[in-house]
Design an enzyme around this catalytic site. Structure first.
Site, PDB file in Angstrom:
ATOM      1  N   ARG A 167      -7.114 -17.314 -29.812  1.00 56.67           N
ATOM      2  CA  ARG A 167      -7.711 -15.990 -29.746  1.00 56.67           C
ATOM      3  C   ARG A 167      -6.620 -14.925 -29.899  1.00 56.67           C
ATOM      4  O   ARG A 167      -5.475 -15.148 -29.551  1.00 56.67           O
ATOM      5  CB  ARG A 167      -8.440 -15.790 -28.414  1.00 56.67           C
ATOM      6  CG  ARG A 167      -9.722 -16.585 -28.292  1.00 56.67           C
ATOM      7  CD  ARG A 167     -10.425 -16.354 -26.967  1.00 56.67           C
ATOM      8  NE  ARG A 167      -9.649 -16.891 -25.867  1.00 56.67           N
ATOM      9  CZ  ARG A 167      -8.847 -16.191 -25.080  1.00 56.67           C
ATOM     10  NH1 ARG A 167      -8.724 -14.880 -25.244  1.00 56.67           N
ATOM     11  NH2 ARG A 167      -8.161 -16.762 -24.116  1.00 56.67           N
ATOM     12  N   TYR A 204     -10.683 -19.540 -36.364  1.00 52.43           N
ATOM     13  CA  TYR A 204     -10.397 -20.246 -35.115  1.00 52.43           C
ATOM     14  C   TYR A 204     -11.588 -20.099 -34.160  1.00 52.43           C
ATOM     15  O   TYR A 204     -12.104 -18.984 -33.962  1.00 52.43           O
ATOM     16  CB  TYR A 204      -9.114 -19.712 -34.449  1.00 52.43           C
ATOM     17  CG  TYR A 204      -9.038 -20.204 -33.018  1.00 52.43           C
ATOM     18  CD1 TYR A 204      -8.745 -21.548 -32.770  1.00 52.43           C
ATOM     19  CD2 TYR A 204      -9.339 -19.381 -31.946  1.00 52.43           C
ATOM     20  CE1 TYR A 204      -8.757 -22.041 -31.467  1.00 52.43           C
ATOM     21  CE2 TYR A 204      -9.346 -19.867 -30.644  1.00 52.43           C
ATOM     22  CZ  TYR A 204      -9.055 -21.188 -30.409  1.00 52.43           C
ATOM     23  OH  TYR A 204      -9.087 -21.687 -29.134  1.00 52.43           O
ATOM     24  N   LYS A 246     -17.216 -16.699 -26.538  1.00 49.31           N
ATOM     25  CA  LYS A 246     -16.589 -15.596 -25.819  1.00 49.31           C
ATOM     26  C   LYS A 246     -17.196 -14.248 -26.203  1.00 49.31           C
ATOM     27  O   LYS A 246     -17.370 -13.365 -25.360  1.00 49.31           O
ATOM     28  CB  LYS A 246     -15.078 -15.597 -26.058  1.00 49.31           C
ATOM     29  CG  LYS A 246     -14.400 -16.851 -25.498  1.00 49.31           C
ATOM     30  CD  LYS A 246     -14.665 -17.004 -24.037  1.00 49.31           C
ATOM     31  CE  LYS A 246     -14.477 -18.365 -23.433  1.00 49.31           C
ATOM     32  NZ  LYS A 246     -13.237 -18.964 -23.253  1.00 49.31           N
ATOM     33  N   HIS A 282     -16.555 -16.283 -16.639  1.00 44.59           N
ATOM     34  CA  HIS A 282     -15.718 -17.328 -17.258  1.00 44.59           C
ATOM     35  C   HIS A 282     -15.515 -18.440 -16.229  1.00 44.59           C
ATOM     36  O   HIS A 282     -14.428 -18.569 -15.662  1.00 44.59           O
ATOM     37  CB  HIS A 282     -14.384 -16.695 -17.673  1.00 44.59           C
ATOM     38  CG  HIS A 282     -13.527 -17.538 -18.569  1.00 44.59           C
ATOM     39  ND1 HIS A 282     -12.173 -17.313 -18.732  1.00 44.59           N
ATOM     40  CD2 HIS A 282     -13.817 -18.594 -19.363  1.00 44.59           C
ATOM     41  CE1 HIS A 282     -11.680 -18.192 -19.585  1.00 44.59           C
ATOM     42  NE2 HIS A 282     -12.645 -18.988 -19.982  1.00 44.59           N
ATOM     43  N   SER A 298      -7.916 -19.067 -19.226  1.00 45.05           N
ATOM     44  CA  SER A 298      -7.919 -20.058 -20.303  1.00 45.05           C
ATOM     45  C   SER A 298      -6.790 -21.068 -20.114  1.00 45.05           C
ATOM     46  O   SER A 298      -5.664 -20.698 -19.770  1.00 45.05           O
ATOM     47  CB  SER A 298      -7.749 -19.354 -21.647  1.00 45.05           C
ATOM     48  OG  SER A 298      -8.793 -18.417 -21.810  1.00 45.05           O
ATOM     49  N   CYS A 315      -6.325 -23.272 -17.826  1.00 47.31           N
ATOM     50  CA  CYS A 315      -5.845 -23.416 -16.444  1.00 47.31           C
ATOM     51  C   CYS A 315      -6.661 -24.427 -15.651  1.00 47.31           C
ATOM     52  O   CYS A 315      -6.605 -24.442 -14.427  1.00 47.31           O
ATOM     53  CB  CYS A 315      -5.834 -22.075 -15.739  1.00 47.31           C
ATOM     54  SG  CYS A 315      -4.561 -20.971 -16.371  1.00 47.31           S
ATOM     55  N   LYS A 374     -10.329 -25.552 -16.074  1.00 47.09           N
ATOM     56  CA  LYS A 374     -11.777 -25.566 -15.837  1.00 47.09           C
ATOM     57  C   LYS A 374     -12.405 -26.880 -16.313  1.00 47.09           C
ATOM     58  O   LYS A 374     -13.158 -27.513 -15.582  1.00 47.09           O
ATOM     59  CB  LYS A 374     -12.461 -24.377 -16.532  1.00 47.09           C
ATOM     60  CG  LYS A 374     -12.166 -23.036 -15.874  1.00 47.09           C
ATOM     61  CD  LYS A 374     -12.904 -21.883 -16.523  1.00 47.09           C
ATOM     62  CE  LYS A 374     -12.539 -21.686 -17.980  1.00 47.09           C
ATOM     63  NZ  LYS A 374     -11.121 -21.466 -18.253  1.00 47.09           N
ATOM     64  N   ASP A 384     -16.978 -23.875 -18.921  1.00 43.73           N
ATOM     65  CA  ASP A 384     -16.295 -22.655 -19.370  1.00 43.73           C
ATOM     66  C   ASP A 384     -17.034 -21.365 -19.007  1.00 43.73           C
ATOM     67  O   ASP A 384     -16.396 -20.372 -18.708  1.00 43.73           O
ATOM     68  CB  ASP A 384     -16.088 -22.713 -20.888  1.00 43.73           C
ATOM     69  CG  ASP A 384     -15.036 -21.730 -21.380  1.00 43.73           C
ATOM     70  OD1 ASP A 384     -13.931 -21.697 -20.817  1.00 43.73           O
ATOM     71  OD2 ASP A 384     -15.328 -20.965 -22.325  1.00 43.73           O
ATOM     72  N   ARG A 427      -8.070 -28.319 -30.243  1.00 39.62           N
ATOM     73  CA  ARG A 427      -9.315 -28.386 -29.473  1.00 39.62           C
ATOM     74  C   ARG A 427     -10.248 -29.474 -29.985  1.00 39.62           C
ATOM     75  O   ARG A 427     -10.185 -29.865 -31.142  1.00 39.62           O
ATOM     76  CB  ARG A 427     -10.038 -27.037 -29.592  1.00 39.62           C
ATOM     77  CG  ARG A 427      -9.266 -25.848 -29.021  1.00 39.62           C
ATOM     78  CD  ARG A 427      -9.814 -25.409 -27.708  1.00 39.62           C
ATOM     79  NE  ARG A 427      -8.928 -24.469 -27.018  1.00 39.62           N
ATOM     80  CZ  ARG A 427      -9.193 -24.015 -25.797  1.00 39.62           C
ATOM     81  NH1 ARG A 427     -10.275 -24.390 -25.152  1.00 39.62           N
ATOM     82  NH2 ARG A 427      -8.358 -23.181 -25.202  1.00 39.62           N
ATOM     83  N   ARG A 462      -2.564 -20.075 -12.516  1.00 40.97           N
ATOM     84  CA  ARG A 462      -1.284 -20.800 -12.479  1.00 40.97           C
ATOM     85  C   ARG A 462      -0.264 -19.945 -11.777  1.00 40.97           C
ATOM     86  O   ARG A 462       0.218 -18.964 -12.342  1.00 40.97           O
ATOM     87  CB  ARG A 462      -0.777 -21.026 -13.907  1.00 40.97           C
ATOM     88  CG  ARG A 462      -1.484 -22.083 -14.653  1.00 40.97           C
ATOM     89  CD  ARG A 462      -0.916 -22.189 -16.067  1.00 40.97           C
ATOM     90  NE  ARG A 462      -1.735 -23.143 -16.775  1.00 40.97           N
ATOM     91  CZ  ARG A 462      -1.420 -24.419 -16.952  1.00 40.97           C
ATOM     92  NH1 ARG A 462      -0.242 -24.867 -16.551  1.00 40.97           N
ATOM     93  NH2 ARG A 462      -2.240 -25.230 -17.560  1.00 40.97           N
ATOM     94  N   GLY A 480      -8.200 -35.331 -10.170  1.00 41.20           N
ATOM     95  CA  GLY A 480      -9.215 -35.901  -9.270  1.00 41.20           C
ATOM     96  C   GLY A 480      -8.942 -35.582  -7.811  1.00 41.20           C
ATOM     97  O   GLY A 480      -9.875 -35.422  -7.004  1.00 41.20           O
TER      98      GLY A 480
END
Ligand SMILES: Nc1nc2c(ncn2[C@@H]2O[C@H](COP(=O)(O)OP(=O)(O)OP(=O)(O)O)[C@@H](O)[C@H]2O)c(=O)[nH]1
Ligand SMILES: O=C([O-])CC(=O)C(=O)O
Ligand SMILES: [Mn+2]
Length: 591
Positions: free
Chosen positions: A69, A197, A206, A226, A248, A250, A252, A277, A374, A405, A500
């Site tokens: 993006r 993309y 998005k 999000h 993004s 991180c 999900k 997402d 992706r 993060r 996990g």
């Protein structure tokens, strides 16, 4: 496919602008999609992968300058600049339309215009919404038909209504200087030019489900976030749902599909994925907040995904999937990416298409797959897909979790003091930047509610909307938490095992929601007592756990100063409630 006058008139207008050779309506049939896959393989736009190992799977490569993006070329085109707010790039709608139409004019010449009617959310669900995307890319058609519900059934539900979102995508010559991703929230319109993309061109994702939908949600009294949605089933068979907003790349997708640790599995714990997402949430008849996943597929980060880290995601990609910008194994015509396994293919094609010796190429410091490569995989493939995935009413949300993060400062988990304090915590989310967007990686920036690149209006008004949702939901509101899986030691290694084992943290969160466990009050909120995080079966000392649960008031005093600086942007649009929360934090950390 439709007699809807507003759709037909808009298509006529766009047709006159872009001048296609022909128009093809996407009806959602397998025959039509199969013919398009064949055509894309003949033109070289896609490569058919090994159909024995990866049935129904295809490979695609974008232009090397078009792999993520582009936030500085993403515009919110509201009539008043102030309505886009200080965190968005803005352009006057009239000027934006002119600029975009000049780029789009005649760009479909010699090409086909595909008309994709799509539903975000189960077709006909009261929480779902409809869009129409025009594109000149078969890759986009095929991705949209995985990521959303497409075709005739969508038009049938829409009927004559004018409540749908217009989306025009023109691939053009993917010129990065003329690349623009523009949202017109007041017109329910999206125009995306000069990119191919996913995050820029799968307009349901998005552009619609977050930027346009967040604006609609504010006006209509619901929320577009999000967030992943997952269900935790306890040994008694009860399922509780949580939503989590992380920026993004991180974690999900990984959290949404996690495999419980052995001890938990043995006891009968299960985790069910509703979404990875995006969450659309509304107050239900019983007064609780209900969430649906508006998507129908996973557009997930490939590197790092393997049978150990996320088997459910990997299994989801083994059929009917499109891979973008990963590497190819030329020996057996399959795909590879960093950490898929320990054996990079010797006879490899790296993501830009050069033939290389994989192990040697990596030893020289290169990556075979792009860090933001992706997969586009159907949700139906996911072994842990929730039985509630298609429920038109959505699932009731017990907890909302924010996170990012953060190498230090932010503890593994803490609970907010109240809804407004939780909104405050979401609003100050900081995170290191990732490869999901163009630009520097690893720089900590504020990303409120993980919505910085996705909020379609003034972020101060968005905060206010969150405060108001708390008033509407009252004591039925989900409890709000914050997590950080990314604390590092002196050598830069992640301390918490994550993946996990994050279920150990979710278990505490759900117990807090049910009032089953105590906590320690700190300056920032409620932190677990170390003995209340179950470390059974894990080689992890209580001392280390204590170190990542600790709240260092001196560090938080610095954090508060950073937040104060950040909040200045919002001027008098910053809700008084958040100002009060900041003052409260300051006085507690300095006490
Ligand atoms: N250390 C650590 N890394 C994690 C954890 N969960 C995910 N990651 C890493 O984070 C990266 C991105 O994870 P994803 O789950 O794909 O992120 P996402 O939030 O779904 O990303 P978007 O699709 O861009 O919105 C991967 O490289 C993962 O390996 C965790 O619990 N601990
Ligand atoms: O939109 C994209 O390109 C992928 C994604 O989920 C994100 O960046 O958050
Ligand atoms: Mn995302």
């Amino acid at each position: 496919m439709t007699n809807n006058k507003t759709i037909l008139a808009w298509i006529d207008e766009m047709k006159a602008l872009v001048n296609p050779d022909q128009i093809v309506w996407i009806d959602g049939s397998e025959e039509q999609l199969e013919a398009l896959r064949k055509e894309a393989c003949e033109s070289g736009e896609m490569i058919k992968l090994n159909q024995e190992k990866l049935p129904g799977c295809y490979y695609h490569r974008t232009a090397p300058n078009d792999v993520a993006r582009v936030e500085d070329r993403t515009l919110i085109c509201s009539r008043k600049e102030e309505d886009a707010g200080p965190t968005n790039h803005w352009k006057d709608p009239q000027e934006a339309y002119k600029m975009l139409y000049d780029i789009a004019r005649g760009s479909y010449k010699g090409r086909t215009m595909y008309v994709i009617p799509y539903s975000m959310g189960p077709v006909g669900s009261p929480l779902a919404k409809i869009g129409v995307e025009l594109t000149d890319s078969i890759y986009v058609v095929l991705n949209m038909s995985i990521m959303t519900r497409v075709g005739q059934k969508v038009m049938d539900v829409l009927g004559d209504s004018n409540d749908w979102v217009r989306g025009l995508h023109c691939k053009c010559d993917v010129d990065p200087e003329k690349r623009w991703i523009c949202q017109f929230p007041e017109d329910n319109t999206i125009i995306s030019v000069n990119s191919a993309y996913g995050g820029n061109v799968l307009l349901g994702k998005k552009c619609f489900a977050l930027r346009i939908a967040s604006y609609q949600a504010k006006n209509e009294g619901w929320m577009a976030e999000h967030m992943l949605i997952l269900g935790v089933e306890n040994p008694k068979g009860e399922v509780k749902y949580v939503c989590a907003a992380f920026p993004s790349a991180c974690g999900k997708t990984n959290l949404a599909m996690m495999i419980p640790p052995e001890g938990y599995k043995a006891k009968g714990y299960k985790v069910w994925t509703v979404g990875d997402d995006i969450a659309w949430m509304r107050k239900g008849e019983d007064g609780r907040l209900y969430a649906i996943n508006p998507e129908n597929g996973f557009f997930g980060v490939a590197p790092g995904t393997n049978m150990k880290s996320n088997p459910n995601a990997l299994i989801s990609t083994q059929k009917g999937t499109i891979f973008t910008n990963v590497a190819r194994n030329l020996d057996d015509n399959t795909v590879w990416w960093e950490s898929l396994d320990k054996n990079p293919p010797v006879n490899a094609e790296e993501w830009k298409g050069a033939k290389v010796n994989g192990p040697e190429y990596i030893a020289e410091g290169n990556k075979l797959a792009h860090p933001n490569s992706r997969f586009t995989a159907p949700t139906a493939n996911c072994p842990c897909l929730s039985s509630e995935f298609e429920n038109p009413k959505g699932v009731p949300v017990s907890a909302i979790i924010f996170g990012g993060r953060r190498p230090d400062t932010v503890p593994l988990v803490y609970q907010s003091r109240s809804w407004n304090n939780g909104v405050f915590i979401g609003s100050i989310t900081g995170s290191e930047t990732t490869a999901a967007a163009a630009g520097a990686v690893g720089v900590v920036r504020r990303d409120p509610m993980a919505m910085l690149p996705f909020c379609g209006y003034h972020m101060g008004d968005y905060f206010k909307h969150w405060i108001e949702m708390g008033e509407v939901l009252g004591d039925k509101a989900p409890k709000i938490f914050n997590v950080n899986w990314f604390r590092v030691d002196e050598d830069g290694h992640f301390i918490w095992p994550g993946f996990g084992d994050n279920l150990r943290v979710l278990e505490w969160i759900l117990k807090r929601c049910d009032g089953e466990v105590d906590a320690v009050e700190t300056a920032i909120g409620y932190v677990p007592k170390a003995e209340d995080i179950n470390l059974e079966g894990l080689d992890f000392s209580v001392e280390t756990l204590k170190s990542i649960l600790a709240v260092d008031n001196a560090k938080w005093a610095k954090e508060a100063t950073g937040v104060e600086e950040f909040y200045k942007k919002f001027g008098d649009k910053l809700p008084a409630e958040l100002r009060a929360e900041l003052e409260g934090l300051k006085s507690r950390v300095n006490a």
